[in-house]
Motif scaffolding. Structure first.
Motif, short mmCIF file in Angstrom:
data_model
loop_
_atom_site.label_atom_id
_atom_site.label_comp_id
_atom_site.label_asym_id
_atom_site.label_seq_id
_atom_site.Cartn_x
_atom_site.Cartn_y
_atom_site.Cartn_z
N VAL A 10 0.83 -1.21 0.00
CA VAL A 10 0.00 0.00 0.00
C VAL A 10 0.87 1.26 0.00
O VAL A 10 0.56 2.23 -0.70
N VAL A 11 1.97 1.25 0.74
CA VAL A 11 2.87 2.41 0.75
C VAL A 11 3.51 2.59 -0.62
O VAL A 11 3.62 3.72 -1.12
N LEU A 12 3.94 1.50 -1.25
CA LEU A 12 4.52 1.60 -2.60
C LEU A 12 3.49 2.10 -3.61
O LEU A 12 3.80 2.91 -4.48
N ALA A 13 2.25 1.64 -3.49
CA ALA A 13 1.19 2.12 -4.38
C ALA A 13 0.93 3.60 -4.14
O ALA A 13 0.70 4.35 -5.10
N ALA A 14 0.98 4.03 -2.89
CA ALA A 14 0.77 5.46 -2.59
C ALA A 14 1.86 6.30 -3.25
O ALA A 14 1.56 7.34 -3.88
N ALA A 15 3.11 5.87 -3.16
CA ALA A 15 4.20 6.62 -3.79
C ALA A 15 4.02 6.68 -5.30
O ALA A 15 4.18 7.73 -5.92
N ALA A 16 3.67 5.55 -5.89
CA ALA A 16 3.48 5.50 -7.35
C ALA A 16 2.30 6.38 -7.76
O ALA A 16 2.36 7.08 -8.78
N LEU A 17 1.23 6.37 -6.98
CA LEU A 17 0.07 7.22 -7.29
C LEU A 17 0.44 8.69 -7.19
O LEU A 17 0.08 9.49 -8.07
N VAL A 18 1.17 9.08 -6.15
CA VAL A 18 1.60 10.47 -6.00
C VAL A 18 2.38 10.89 -7.25
O VAL A 18 2.15 11.97 -7.81
N ASP A 19 3.28 10.04 -7.71
CA ASP A 19 4.10 10.38 -8.87
C ASP A 19 3.28 10.51 -10.15
O ASP A 19 3.58 11.36 -10.99
N VAL A 20 2.25 9.71 -10.30
CA VAL A 20 1.41 9.78 -11.51
C VAL A 20 0.61 11.07 -11.54
O VAL A 20 0.51 11.72 -12.57
N VAL A 21 0.05 11.47 -10.40
CA VAL A 21 -0.91 12.58 -10.40
C VAL A 21 -0.29 13.95 -10.16
O VAL A 21 -0.97 14.96 -10.29
N THR A 22 1.01 14.01 -9.82
CA THR A 22 1.64 15.28 -9.47
C THR A 22 2.39 15.87 -10.66
O THR A 22 3.35 15.28 -11.15
N PRO A 23 1.98 17.05 -11.13
CA PRO A 23 2.78 17.72 -12.17
C PRO A 23 4.09 18.21 -11.55
O PRO A 23 4.17 18.46 -10.36
N GLY A 24 5.09 18.34 -12.37
CA GLY A 24 6.38 18.83 -11.87
C GLY A 24 7.49 18.42 -12.79
O GLY A 24 7.44 18.64 -14.00
N GLU A 25 8.49 17.76 -12.22
CA GLU A 25 9.65 17.32 -13.00
C GLU A 25 9.93 15.86 -12.70
O GLU A 25 9.77 15.41 -11.56
N ARG A 26 10.36 15.14 -13.74
CA ARG A 26 10.69 13.73 -13.58
C ARG A 26 11.94 13.43 -14.39
O ARG A 26 11.95 13.64 -15.61
N ARG A 27 12.98 13.00 -13.69
CA ARG A 27 14.23 12.58 -14.34
C ARG A 27 14.79 13.63 -15.29
O ARG A 27 15.21 13.35 -16.40
#
Length: 191
Positions: A10-27
């Motif tokens: 559940v914690v890993l899913a929460a992190a992955a969900l945060v990353d999907v829905v948050t605009p910003g910068e990735r890599r």
């Protein structure tokens, strides 16, 4: 380092969900959340990061999951800078919003374990309550520093540090390698 098998997921899913829905910068590049069917698929993939049984959400569930992911980000940000007071406050807001109720559940040949779901009118996906409880359990333990935000320039993705020594600073090997390569180039210029 593992919390427990169900909590890990559940914690890993929460992190992955945060990353999907948050605009910003990735890599090192700007990131905008996908839209429409691509968003549904991306959220489904994020949930499967923690549970292979997870399915792509229905459209009504996507809106609720966007809200869960946006609210959960505050927990990671506060934990990353060691502000446990703010992390606890963000986790408490998730718990208040999704009002999780514990229920013993057994599925897929697994032993009995607790699931936490809130009222369906608040979160039809059922993930909000579970993520709120999982993040609250991590923040309320000696492992709160295991929640982090990538330290690489031009990346603001979150992660869960499950390494043995708890020293992870980057969301991915790609970001770690970018930082190492930049430091190497800087040293070469200085020589």
């Amino acid at each position: 380092m593992h919390f427990d098998s169900h909590l890990d997921g559940v914690v890993l899913a929460a992190a992955a969900l945060v990353d999907v829905v948050t605009p910003g910068e990735r890599r090192g590049r700007p990131y905008r959340p996908p839209e429409g069917d691509e968003l549904t698929a991306a959220i489904g993939a994020a949930l499967r990061a923690g549970s292979r049984r997870a399915r792509d959400p229905a459209p009504a569930e996507c809106a609720a999951l966007l809200e869960v992911g946006r609210a959960a980000r505050a927990v990671f940000e506060a934990a990353d800078v060691g502000d446990l007071h703010a992390a606890a406050g963000a986790a408490n807001r998730l718990l208040a919003a999704y009002r999780p109720t514990p229920e013993l559940s057994r599925h897929d040949e697994e032993p009995w374990h607790l699931h936490f779901h809130g009222p369906a009118d608040r979160d039809p996906s059922g993930w909000g309550g579970g993520m709120g409880v999982a993040l609250a359990m991590v923040v309320g333990s000696e492992n709160a520093e295991r929640l982090g935000v990538c330290a690489a320039p031009a990346c603001d993705r979150v992660f869960v540090d499950v390494s043995r020594n708890g020293t992870r600073r980057f969301c991915s090997e790609a970001c770690q390698n970018r930082v190492k390569a930049a430091a190497h180039r800087a040293r070469q210029r200085d020589d």
